[in-house]
Design a protein around this motif. Structure first.
Motif, PDB file in Angstrom:
ATOM      1  N   THR A 308       0.823  -1.226   0.000  1.00  0.00           N
ATOM      2  CA  THR A 308       0.000   0.000   0.000  1.00  0.00           C
ATOM      3  C   THR A 308       0.851   1.267   0.000  1.00  0.00           C
ATOM      4  O   THR A 308       0.324   2.353  -0.242  1.00  0.00           O
ATOM      5  N   LEU A 309       2.148   1.142   0.255  1.00  0.00           N
ATOM      6  CA  LEU A 309       3.026   2.320   0.217  1.00  0.00           C
ATOM      7  C   LEU A 309       3.303   2.778  -1.209  1.00  0.00           C
ATOM      8  O   LEU A 309       3.830   3.870  -1.415  1.00  0.00           O
ATOM      9  N   ALA A 310       2.957   1.960  -2.202  1.00  0.00           N
ATOM     10  CA  ALA A 310       3.158   2.346  -3.601  1.00  0.00           C
ATOM     11  C   ALA A 310       2.293   3.555  -3.948  1.00  0.00           C
ATOM     12  O   ALA A 310       1.268   3.811  -3.306  1.00  0.00           O
ATOM     13  N   SER A 311       2.702   4.282  -4.968  1.00  0.00           N
ATOM     14  CA  SER A 311       1.928   5.459  -5.386  1.00  0.00           C
ATOM     15  C   SER A 311       0.871   5.110  -6.425  1.00  0.00           C
ATOM     16  O   SER A 311      -0.070   5.888  -6.639  1.00  0.00           O
ATOM     17  N   SER A 312       1.001   3.958  -7.081  1.00  0.00           N
ATOM     18  CA  SER A 312       0.045   3.535  -8.098  1.00  0.00           C
ATOM     19  C   SER A 312      -1.269   3.103  -7.460  1.00  0.00           C
ATOM     20  O   SER A 312      -1.276   2.264  -6.549  1.00  0.00           O
ATOM     21  N   LEU A 313      -2.392   3.638  -7.943  1.00  0.00           N
ATOM     22  CA  LEU A 313      -3.697   3.291  -7.376  1.00  0.00           C
ATOM     23  C   LEU A 313      -3.999   1.794  -7.487  1.00  0.00           C
ATOM     24  O   LEU A 313      -4.450   1.191  -6.506  1.00  0.00           O
ATOM     25  N   PRO A 314      -3.767   1.148  -8.648  1.00  0.00           N
ATOM     26  CA  PRO A 314      -4.008  -0.302  -8.715  1.00  0.00           C
ATOM     27  C   PRO A 314      -3.178  -1.086  -7.704  1.00  0.00           C
ATOM     28  O   PRO A 314      -3.672  -2.065  -7.123  1.00  0.00           O
ATOM     29  N   LEU A 315      -1.931  -0.662  -7.479  1.00  0.00           N
ATOM     30  CA  LEU A 315      -1.097  -1.356  -6.496  1.00  0.00           C
ATOM     31  C   LEU A 315      -1.613  -1.138  -5.078  1.00  0.00           C
ATOM     32  O   LEU A 315      -1.555  -2.049  -4.245  1.00  0.00           O
ATOM     33  N   ILE A 316      -2.116   0.054  -4.799  1.00  0.00           N
ATOM     34  CA  ILE A 316      -2.684   0.318  -3.469  1.00  0.00           C
ATOM     35  C   ILE A 316      -3.857  -0.613  -3.221  1.00  0.00           C
ATOM     36  O   ILE A 316      -3.956  -1.253  -2.159  1.00  0.00           O
ATOM     37  N   VAL A 317      -4.765  -0.705  -4.194  1.00  0.00           N
ATOM     38  CA  VAL A 317      -5.927  -1.591  -4.059  1.00  0.00           C
ATOM     39  C   VAL A 317      -5.469  -3.045  -3.926  1.00  0.00           C
ATOM     40  O   VAL A 317      -6.024  -3.806  -3.129  1.00  0.00           O
ATOM     41  N   PHE A 318      -4.459  -3.424  -4.701  1.00  0.00           N
ATOM     42  CA  PHE A 318      -3.915  -4.785  -4.620  1.00  0.00           C
ATOM     43  C   PHE A 318      -3.364  -5.057  -3.221  1.00  0.00           C
ATOM     44  O   PHE A 318      -3.599  -6.124  -2.643  1.00  0.00           O
ATOM     45  N   GLY A 319      -2.648  -4.085  -2.653  1.00  0.00           N
ATOM     46  CA  GLY A 319      -2.099  -4.244  -1.303  1.00  0.00           C
ATOM     47  C   GLY A 319      -3.191  -4.389  -0.258  1.00  0.00           C
ATOM     48  O   GLY A 319      -3.087  -5.212   0.655  1.00  0.00           O
ATOM     49  N   VAL A 320      -4.262  -3.586  -0.410  1.00  0.00           N
ATOM     50  CA  VAL A 320      -5.400  -3.701   0.515  1.00  0.00           C
ATOM     51  C   VAL A 320      -6.018  -5.092   0.406  1.00  0.00           C
ATOM     52  O   VAL A 320      -6.391  -5.704   1.407  1.00  0.00           O
ATOM     53  N   GLY A 321      -6.124  -5.597  -0.826  1.00  0.00           N
ATOM     54  CA  GLY A 321      -6.682  -6.933  -1.031  1.00  0.00           C
ATOM     55  C   GLY A 321      -5.835  -8.018  -0.385  1.00  0.00           C
ATOM     56  O   GLY A 321      -6.363  -8.933   0.260  1.00  0.00           O
ATOM     57  N   ILE A 322      -4.502  -7.933  -0.554  1.00  0.00           N
ATOM     58  CA  ILE A 322      -3.597  -8.906   0.071  1.00  0.00           C
ATOM     59  C   ILE A 322      -3.753  -8.867   1.586  1.00  0.00           C
ATOM     60  O   ILE A 322      -3.877  -9.902   2.250  1.00  0.00           O
TER      61      ILE A 322
END
Length: 405
Positions: A308-322
């Protein structure tokens, strides 16, 4: 106290496929839905509260934190009160009252009045979760209880997700007071459907309220170091989970994302992934064992936090999902472990687990606001990571105790 415990005749349990079974499932799905839709409908509105009442994020989180803290305290008493008052009666009263309190929010125009309503709402909601589980344990046939419990828990999940997404979408078109009142109207209708559908208890037997018995039972559970570790896991994991969802909305509403309230609320759809992961964790435990799986799920939570520390919105959502998958799995492992670990007073042991679970939500959920205010999302992520690392340490201690498996 059940009839079996008193040496009284025990009515045959409700079996799968019967009309009574369908009525119980409908009623308890409604109960789970109403409980969690009214508890969590304010979570996506925390940034809105911060703006409208001109308070810092930590203070804006109090409408949720106060309700979960009151719920935690009330659950220590709910089971014992239902022994005297009756399972069906207490659940009905709790569901109707929380619906009316949601309706009363329409008239709330100050932060103080909102907090007062949420405090009472948390207390009355304590009359559902553990009491519903007790009702199912008493009334269902042994071969039917697992499926009935699963549908009740699905009502919890659907209610929590609907409350979070629904209130945010409604607030794009209505004042927040009106949005919560609409949820209250829907909840009141479902509460009346619950009352109409749930069969009267056949195996419940009244027991006078005994405060001394309650405290002696709680004391016995607190003497087991293994149970204390499991309670610690509940506190730490839930604290991280609620902190993530409390403040990810603040981040996504700000630049550079500048999403709308309803768009941000869609992140709660990843709850479906969490529900799926908790459903399959049982088979993974059978294959790999609890000690291995509890470590893996905590590492998954930590990995999700870092993503979730990434700046990319898809990566943030992916981190929340993980993170969500890891949390739901860890919660499923720890909560079932309590029942295996407790030798006596299993209901009280579960109540203490839920007490710590919701206290973690209240305390860490508010503390995260201070990290957000001073350090932004990296600060919140750091706090969550520290909670997960602490949970890993607690799990290590647990696994070194006798009979840890």
């Amino acid at each position: 106290m059940t009839g079996a415990a008193q040496g009284l005749p025990h009515s045959a349990g409700i079996r799968i496929g019967t009309p009574a079974y369908r009525r119980v499932n409908l009623a308890l799905f409604c109960a789970g839905f109403v409980t969690f839709v009214t508890l969590y409908d304010v979570q996506p509105l925390l940034p809105l509260f911060a703006r409208e009442f001109n308070v810092v994020p930590a203070v804006a989180s109090l409408p949720l934190s106060i309700a979960t803290a009151a719920l935690a305290l009330g659950m220590l008493l709910a089971g014992t009160v239902s022994d005297s008052f009756g399972r069906r009666q207490l659940m009905t009263l709790a569901l109707v009252l929380t619906s009316l309190l949601a309706l009363a929010t329409y008239f709330s125009h100050s932060f103080q009045s909102l907090l007062a309503l949420r405090l009472v709402q948390g207390l009355v909601l304590a009359g559902v979760p553990s009491v519903a589980m007790a009702y199912l344990g008493e009334e269902m046939d042994a071969h039917s209880i697992s499926s009935a419990m699963g549908l009740y828990i699905s009502g919890n999940a659907v209610g929590g997700m609907t409350g979070r997404i629904g209130s945010a979408i409604l607030c794009d078109h209505l004042p927040w007071q009106t949005a919560i009142a609409v949820i209250g109207i829907i909840s009141l209708g479902l509460s009346l459907l619950f009352l109409r559908s749930l069969p009267p208890s056949a195996n419940f037997h009244h027991r006078p309220f005994q405060l001394g018995y309650l405290f002696s039972s709680l004391y016995r559970q607190l003497r087991d170091p293994g149970l204390l570790c499991l309670y610690g896991l509940a506190f730490l994991c839930m604290g991280g989970f609620v902190s993530l969802y409390n403040y990810i909305g603040f981040r996504l509403l700000d630049a550079p994302y500048s999403l709308s309230q309803s768009s941000v609320s869609l992140i709660f759809l990843v709850y479906l992934l969490g529900s799926f992961s908790s459903g399959i964790v049982g088979s993974l435990i059978n294959r790999f064992g609890r000690p291995f799986m509890i470590r893996v799920t905590l590492l998954v939570m930590l990995a999700g936090t870092l993503v979730t520390l990434a700046s990319s919105l898809p990566l943030i959502v992916f981190g929340v999902g993980i993170f969500t998958c890891g949390f739901f799995s860890a919660h499923a492992i720890a909560s079932s472990w309590v029942g295996r670990r407790a030798r006596t007073g299993k209901a009280q042991a579960s109540s203490l687990y839920l007490f710590c679970y919701y206290q973690g939500s209240s305390i860490s959920g508010t503390l995260g606001g201070m990290f957000w205010q001073h350090l932004g999302w990296p600060g919140v992520a750091c706090m969550i990571a520290l909670l997960v690392v602490a949970a890993f340490g607690v799990a290590t201690v647990l696994l070194r105790l006798p009979a840890a498996e």
